[in-house]
Design a protein around this motif. Sequence first.
Motif, PDB file in Angstrom:
ATOM      1  N   PRO A 206       0.745  -1.270  -0.036  1.00 21.01           N
ATOM      2  CA  PRO A 206      -0.108  -0.018   0.053  1.00 21.01           C
ATOM      3  C   PRO A 206       0.852   1.303   0.093  1.00 21.01           C
ATOM      4  CG  PRO A 206      -0.894  -1.693   1.456  1.00 21.01           C
ATOM      5  CD  PRO A 206       0.329  -1.991   1.190  1.00 21.01           C
ATOM      6  N   GLY A 207       0.546   2.307  -0.840  1.00 22.84           N
ATOM      7  CA  GLY A 207       1.366   3.450  -0.980  1.00 22.84           C
ATOM      8  C   GLY A 207       2.321   3.167  -2.127  1.00 22.84           C
ATOM      9  N   GLY A 208       2.529   2.413  -2.577  1.00 21.78           N
ATOM     10  CA  GLY A 208       3.436   1.956  -3.620  1.00 21.78           C
ATOM     11  C   GLY A 208       3.012   2.405  -5.235  1.00 21.78           C
ATOM     12  N   SER A 209       3.830   2.083  -6.052  1.00 19.85           N
ATOM     13  CA  SER A 209       3.589   2.514  -7.399  1.00 19.85           C
ATOM     14  C   SER A 209       3.811   1.325  -8.336  1.00 19.85           C
ATOM     15  CB  SER A 209       4.415   3.600  -7.873  1.00 19.85           C
ATOM     16  OG  SER A 209       4.171   4.809  -7.010  1.00 19.85           O
ATOM     17  N   LEU A 210       3.251   1.358  -9.324  1.00 19.40           N
ATOM     18  CA  LEU A 210       3.321   0.336 -10.517  1.00 19.40           C
ATOM     19  C   LEU A 210       2.963   1.025 -11.857  1.00 19.40           C
ATOM     20  CD1 LEU A 210       1.648  -3.156  -9.553  1.00 19.40           C
ATOM     21  CD2 LEU A 210       4.231  -2.594  -9.883  1.00 19.40           C
ATOM     22  N   ARG A 211       3.644   0.395 -13.162  1.00 20.02           N
ATOM     23  CA  ARG A 211       3.267   1.098 -14.175  1.00 20.02           C
ATOM     24  C   ARG A 211       3.161  -0.014 -14.976  1.00 20.02           C
ATOM     25  NH1 ARG A 211       7.087   3.473 -18.966  1.00 20.02           N
ATOM     26  NH2 ARG A 211       5.851   5.289 -19.512  1.00 20.02           N
ATOM     27  N   LEU A 212       1.797   0.186 -15.660  1.00 22.24           N
ATOM     28  CA  LEU A 212       1.111  -0.843 -16.708  1.00 22.24           C
ATOM     29  C   LEU A 212       1.662  -0.381 -18.167  1.00 22.24           C
ATOM     30  CD1 LEU A 212      -2.094  -2.165 -15.019  1.00 22.24           C
ATOM     31  CD2 LEU A 212       0.166  -2.728 -14.642  1.00 22.24           C
ATOM     32  N   SER A 213       1.837  -1.287 -19.094  1.00 19.46           N
ATOM     33  CA  SER A 213       1.791  -1.071 -20.350  1.00 19.46           C
ATOM     34  C   SER A 213       1.343  -2.010 -21.171  1.00 19.46           C
ATOM     35  CB  SER A 213       3.584  -1.082 -20.704  1.00 19.46           C
ATOM     36  OG  SER A 213       4.537  -0.624 -20.035  1.00 19.46           O
ATOM     37  N   CYS A 214       0.966  -1.588 -22.451  1.00 19.93           N
ATOM     38  CA  CYS A 214       0.025  -2.280 -23.342  1.00 19.93           C
ATOM     39  C   CYS A 214       0.361  -1.927 -24.676  1.00 19.93           C
ATOM     40  CB  CYS A 214      -1.334  -2.221 -23.149  1.00 19.93           C
ATOM     41  SG  CYS A 214      -2.454  -3.085 -24.113  1.00 19.93           S
ATOM     42  N   ALA A 215       1.112  -2.844 -25.277  1.00 22.29           N
ATOM     43  CA  ALA A 215       1.587  -2.682 -26.925  1.00 22.29           C
ATOM     44  C   ALA A 215       0.732  -3.388 -27.730  1.00 22.29           C
ATOM     45  CB  ALA A 215       3.102  -3.062 -26.967  1.00 22.29           C
ATOM     46  N   ALA A 216       0.368  -2.557 -28.608  1.00 20.42           N
ATOM     47  CA  ALA A 216      -0.664  -3.311 -29.865  1.00 20.42           C
ATOM     48  C   ALA A 216       0.403  -3.452 -31.152  1.00 20.42           C
ATOM     49  CB  ALA A 216      -1.461  -2.059 -30.308  1.00 20.42           C
ATOM     50  N   SER A 217       0.157  -4.841 -31.620  1.00 15.37           N
ATOM     51  CA  SER A 217       0.928  -5.087 -32.888  1.00 15.37           C
ATOM     52  C   SER A 217      -0.094  -5.679 -34.059  1.00 15.37           C
ATOM     53  CB  SER A 217       1.842  -5.918 -32.280  1.00 15.37           C
ATOM     54  OG  SER A 217       1.367  -7.353 -31.846  1.00 15.37           O
ATOM     55  N   GLY A 218       0.525  -5.922 -34.955  1.00 20.77           N
ATOM     56  CA  GLY A 218      -0.395  -6.361 -36.146  1.00 20.77           C
ATOM     57  C   GLY A 218      -0.675  -5.283 -37.210  1.00 20.77           C
ATOM     58  N   SER A 219      -1.626  -5.722 -38.107  1.00 21.06           N
ATOM     59  CA  SER A 219      -1.953  -4.836 -39.206  1.00 21.06           C
ATOM     60  C   SER A 219      -2.832  -3.804 -38.810  1.00 21.06           C
ATOM     61  CB  SER A 219      -2.693  -5.757 -40.471  1.00 21.06           C
ATOM     62  OG  SER A 219      -1.926  -6.795 -40.900  1.00 21.06           O
ATOM     63  N   ILE A 220      -2.198  -2.789 -37.942  1.00 19.94           N
ATOM     64  CA  ILE A 220      -2.922  -1.479 -37.611  1.00 19.94           C
ATOM     65  C   ILE A 220      -2.947  -0.298 -38.479  1.00 19.94           C
ATOM     66  CG2 ILE A 220      -2.908   0.047 -35.624  1.00 19.94           C
ATOM     67  CD1 ILE A 220      -1.615  -2.203 -34.054  1.00 19.94           C
ATOM     68  N   PHE A 221      -4.148   0.044 -38.837  1.00 16.53           N
ATOM     69  CA  PHE A 221      -4.031   1.244 -39.622  1.00 16.53           C
ATOM     70  C   PHE A 221      -4.004   2.683 -38.601  1.00 16.53           C
ATOM     71  CE2 PHE A 221      -4.802   4.109 -43.035  1.00 16.53           C
ATOM     72  CZ  PHE A 221      -5.863   5.000 -42.595  1.00 16.53           C
ATOM     73  N   SER A 222      -5.095   2.527 -37.625  1.00 17.36           N
ATOM     74  CA  SER A 222      -5.058   3.633 -36.491  1.00 17.36           C
ATOM     75  C   SER A 222      -5.693   3.216 -35.406  1.00 17.36           C
ATOM     76  CB  SER A 222      -6.173   4.809 -37.177  1.00 17.36           C
ATOM     77  OG  SER A 222      -7.226   4.448 -37.294  1.00 17.36           O
ATOM     78  N   ILE A 223      -5.394   3.582 -34.188  1.00 15.86           N
ATOM     79  CA  ILE A 223      -5.750   3.436 -32.755  1.00 15.86           C
ATOM     80  C   ILE A 223      -6.485   4.535 -32.398  1.00 15.86           C
ATOM     81  CG2 ILE A 223      -5.402   2.522 -30.613  1.00 15.86           C
ATOM     82  CD1 ILE A 223      -3.077   1.231 -31.523  1.00 15.86           C
ATOM     83  N   ASN A 224      -7.861   4.288 -32.022  1.00 13.66           N
ATOM     84  CA  ASN A 224      -8.727   5.555 -31.791  1.00 13.66           C
ATOM     85  C   ASN A 224      -8.441   5.605 -29.881  1.00 13.66           C
ATOM     86  OD1 ASN A 224      -9.124   6.554 -34.377  1.00 13.66           O
ATOM     87  ND2 ASN A 224     -10.632   4.987 -34.515  1.00 13.66           N
TER      88      ASN A 224
END
Length: 120
Positions: free
Chosen positions: A13-31
């Motif tokens: 409790p009181g600590g920190s975390l950083r989440l990441s999420c990477a998209a890959s593949g045939s992507i034209f755009s991400i809204n």
Amino acid sequence: VQLQASGGGLVQPGGSLRLSCAASGSIFSINTKAWYRQIPGNGREPVAVISSDGSTNYEDSVKGRFTISRDNAENTVFLEMNSLKAEDTAVYYCYAAIVTSYSDYEYDYWGQGTLVTVSS
């Protein structure tokens, strides 16, 4: 198209975390990109949302503690979580509304979920 989430774990409790999420593949755009969380027995709830123009919205209980950001060049979304509380314990899922390279339509994509446990 795939979303790969990472960064969960055990924190005091009181600590920190950083989440990441990477998209890959045939992507034209991400809204819209977002982070949701789910506690066992409950439904999946939105925590933070970031639009393509960079505007953000947060669930009331995380305002001032969590920050969502995006790196458009890397198709990645982040969730910086500070001052974590026991009630933040949940499985966190990333979400993205994506237009693929082979379609004119926007579809919803989800990451696999990453567990965040806040406990002493």
